[in-house]
Design an enzyme around this catalytic site. Structure first.
Site, PDB file in Angstrom:
ATOM      1  N   TYR A 123      -1.381  -4.627  14.099  1.00 27.40           N
ATOM      2  CA  TYR A 123      -2.308  -4.033  13.267  1.00 27.40           C
ATOM      3  C   TYR A 123      -3.405  -2.898  14.069  1.00 27.40           C
ATOM      4  CZ  TYR A 123      -5.322  -2.963   9.271  1.00 27.40           C
ATOM      5  OH  TYR A 123      -6.039  -2.190   8.171  1.00 27.40           O
ATOM      6  N   ASP A 161      -2.659  -3.137   3.064  1.00 30.09           N
ATOM      7  CA  ASP A 161      -3.376  -3.204   4.651  1.00 30.09           C
ATOM      8  C   ASP A 161      -4.332  -4.459   4.633  1.00 30.09           C
ATOM      9  OD1 ASP A 161      -1.598  -1.397   5.646  1.00 30.09           O
ATOM     10  OD2 ASP A 161      -3.143   0.145   6.106  1.00 30.09           O
ATOM     11  N   GLU A 166       0.816  -1.232   0.088  1.00 24.40           N
ATOM     12  CA  GLU A 166      -0.017   0.029  -0.111  1.00 24.40           C
ATOM     13  C   GLU A 166       0.784   1.092   0.023  1.00 24.40           C
ATOM     14  OE1 GLU A 166      -3.707   1.622   2.480  1.00 24.40           O
ATOM     15  OE2 GLU A 166      -3.487  -0.329   2.272  1.00 24.40           O
TER      16      GLU A 166
END
Length: 721
Positions: free
Chosen positions: A309, A105, A9
């Protein structure tokens, strides 16, 4: 030999993946190795096309062209990142590339970033998915060893696609309708509008509130205080004469202990952090905005690889994480945490059973430290604060309950009842780790002497405390996040509360929604509290009524979740959205409401000459052109962290260049250059501190210049030839 393309990303993540995959030949926009080629997006490279892409008539904002409902939604390459799109496209279509690994992601929006690129390119080769919860070398290697079939994530893409298209249809249509109808820069959306409506409703409640006087009677018995309580167990006396009579009655009299109740209580350690809870605590303890917290978390995840995360809505872990906990503990064993980690490992303490629940984890588990030791010294203040919050919360879950004894004593004097409460710590438990954090709702209590029935004490003095009932508090960013997470009490239809489980928006989007309300000048911050502006209050009355309700977005999220799991068709959802958009536009067109600018100034816009509006931005005061086709902004002052030498409050910075002047509410004012020089010359003052401050101030100024509201950006795009 064919190679596998890996699409990340961001460049920072792409470079880390390339390093782990042993790719070492760097080219413009990608890195190549023997087996893999790693490239990246720059956030989104592709987005939904603006209205004018569907016809010339949409270039001008007009009620006659609404609603805008395209048969199929078009994608466009974002001009600012077109060069990188070209690099990615060339690699995707290269004969040398046999397949693709999506490594954006691991979430709904990350899936959208990749799939929109693939759709725009027309990519048809095999796809695999890297799905990881941390960016450590170990996690990356394990993720590549356990790649998923890309087909498993098509439903997640459909869900993300549906969310984006629905927001386009509702947001752009209603924004154009409101703007054209009232000739003002107004915008609406299915998450921002009900959030604003909650703030406006609270403000109305506060404005209508009528305070009532009451009195509290407290007696000092030497070693502790007691408070009067009536036969309904109320301590508030609304009858002042009665309060005075009680005072006269008990002066210098003897108090007798009638009853002592001791209750053993236990408080389990708080659950691990999800993003919303972490944002709440960061705002509560450090006054960090949700956006600041998310940015710090993102760096701690990507750059430092210290935390897992960030965009998670779960506060639980799965069974497979348990074997990794010892390595995670060792990774955080630094500084003040060393004794706690040593004790946990030495005594083989297990994490609380309540933290492990496979069924409560969907895409990502709770936020916890990774197995990689973090470079805390290099972290910014914000990053360090977030890191320490997460580590503390993680460590508390290995400790036993906080156990204490709650004591309530009932005393009598001249036929009147008084109470005293206190507590005694039995076992500190997990609170040993969080010495600086007061638990929400926990009151500081007095330490009571050893009391038993029949003990007597003489009243030494009496305190008659005049009080007033208070209205509900305005929202802080922390309490607003809580309201967005659980907005069921704001529903007018009690039968629909079962649909509100998902809350307003998602953990990943709430920070941006709050920032958008600030940048659109619908809300402003005074101290730590959020106030709706006149513009915000008026907008709530102008938008269609059901767009104000939290139910709409909650139902959307419920349906989007069903789409992501393959339980609902995207097309059916979008047909409903189109019908809903038609109804909203009709509602705006038929409205008889009026909009009035009450913040007009005498300053003329340097671009179009119309009077400008005075607004309070999150970072300072501004003048904004009232004309929607102009949108010119002038910064008047900026909030700073520079403390006033006289009263020590934070000052505002007015003017530009050598005319910059610090001004304080106490009346102090001094040219910026002069103050900086004076402070740096003071004994003990650090020149580097002043320099650091100036650098931060300049960065803030640059950011402010770049800053345009989401409406402004959409407007500028719409006005392009």
């Amino acid at each position: 030999m064919s190679k596998i393309l890996v699409l990340a990303e961001k460049p920072s993540v792409g470079k880390e993946l390339a390093r782990v995959l042993k790719c070492n030949k760097t080219f413009g926009g990608y890195i190549e190795g023997e087996k893999y080629i790693v490239t990246w997006a720059l956030g989104h490279l592709v987005t939904l096309a603006e209205p004018e892409a569907y016809g010339e008539k949409y270039k001008q904002w007009s009620m006659e062209t609404l609603p805008m409902i395209p048969a199929t939604m078009k994608l466009k390459i974002i001009p600012e990142t077109a060069k990188q799109f070209g690099v990615v496209k060339k690699l995707l279509l290269s004969k040398e590339v046999s397949s693709l690994i999506i490594a954006t992601d691991s979430g709904r929006e990350g899936e959208l970033v990749a799939r929109w690129i693939l759709e725009k390119v027309g990519f048809q080769k095999p796809i695999q998915r890297l799905w990881i919860s941390s960016q450590t070398d170990k996690a990356i290697k394990e993720g590549f060893a356990k790649l998923k079939d890309g087909k498993n994530y098509l439903s997640l893409y459909r869900s993300a696609q549906a969310r984006a298209e629905a927001d386009w249809l509702v947001g752009l249509n209603v924004t154009r309708a409101l703007t054209c109808k009232y000739n003002a820069q107004l915008s609406a959306g299915r998450v921002q509008t009900p959030t604003l409506a909650m703030i406006a409703a609270r403000e109305q409640e506060i404005r209508k509130f009528v305070p009532k006087d009451y009195t509290i009677v407290r007696a000092d018995l030497g070693k502790f205080f007691v408070t009067y309580q009536d036969n309904k167990k109320q301590t508030h006396l609304f009858d002042k004469e009665k309060a005075q009579k009680i005072v006269e009655k008990i002066k210098n009299k003897k108090f007798l202990v009638k009853e002592v109740n001791r209750t053993k209580k236990m408080m389990p350690p708080p659950m691990l952090y999800d993003l919303t809870e972490l944002q709440r605590d960061a705002n509560k303890f450090y006054d960090m905005s949700p956006k600041e917290t998310l940015n710090a978390m993102q760096n701690l995840y990507e750059k430092y690889k210290a935390l897992t995360y960030p965009r998670t809505d779960s506060r639980y872990l799965t069974d497979d994480i348990v074997p990794t906990l010892t390595d995670r503990l060792k990774a955080v064993s630094k500084g003040d945490f060393v004794p706690f980690v040593s004790e946990i490992i030495k005594n083989k303490k297990s994490i609380a059973k309540a933290c492990i629940n496979n069924s409560k984890v969907t895409d990502h588990h709770a936020i916890i430290p990774t197995e990689q030791s973090a470079d805390v010294v290099s972290m910014s203040t914000a990053e360090k604060r977030i890191y320490l919050l997460v580590v503390k919360r993680f460590l508390t879950c290995f400790y036993p309950n906080y156990t204490y004894e709650k004591i309530k004593a009932t005393l009598e004097c001249m036929g009147e009842t008084f109470i005293a409460t206190g507590s005694v710590v039995i076992e500190k438990g997990w609170k040993a780790v969080t010495t600086n954090v007061a638990e929400e709702g926990e009151e500081e209590e007095q330490t009571l002497p050893a009391l038993k029935e029949g003990d007597s004490f003489v009243c030494e003095s009496i305190q008659l405390k005049p009080m007033k009932t208070t209205p509900p508090l305005r929202y802080t960013e922390a309490s607003l996040l809580s309201a967005m997470e659980n907005p069921s009490k704001f529903l007018t239809d009690n039968h629909m509360k079962e649909y509100i489980e998902g809350g307003l928006g998602t953990p990943a989007t709430r920070a941006d929604i709050i920032e958008k309300l600030f940048s659109s000048f619908y809300i402003e911050k005074r101290g730590t509290f959020i106030y709706p502006t006149s513009k915000g209050m008026q907008l709530v009355s102008l938008v269609p009524s059901d767009l104000r309700e939290p139910l709409l977005t909650a139902k959307w999220e419920k349906e989007l979740e069903a789409i992501s799991k393959g339980k609902q068709q995207k097309n059916k959802f979008m047909e409903n959205i189109k019908g809903y958009t038609n109804a909203l536009i009709k509602d705006v067109k038929d409205s008889t409401e009026q909009y009035k600018h009450d913040n007009l100034t005498r300053t003329k816009c340097p671009i179009c000459g119309k009077p400008m509006l005075a607004v309070n931005g999150k970072k300072g005061k501004m003048l904004v052109c009232q004309d929607r086709e102009c949108g010119e902004r002038i910064h008047v002052s900026r909030a700073t962290n520079m403390r006033c030498p006289t009263c020590h409050k934070r000052m505002e910075l007015f003017g530009d260049g050598d005319k910059k002047t610090y001004v304080c509410v106490c009346g102090f004012r001094e040219k910026a250059d002069s103050l900086h020089k004076r402070l740096s010359e003071q004994k003990g003052a650090s020149k580097s501190t002043i320099q650091d401050y100036m650098k931060k101030q300049k960065r803030a100024e640059k950011e402010e210049q770049k800053e345009l509201s989401a409406f402004g950006k959409a407007l500028l795009e719409a006005l392009k030839d």
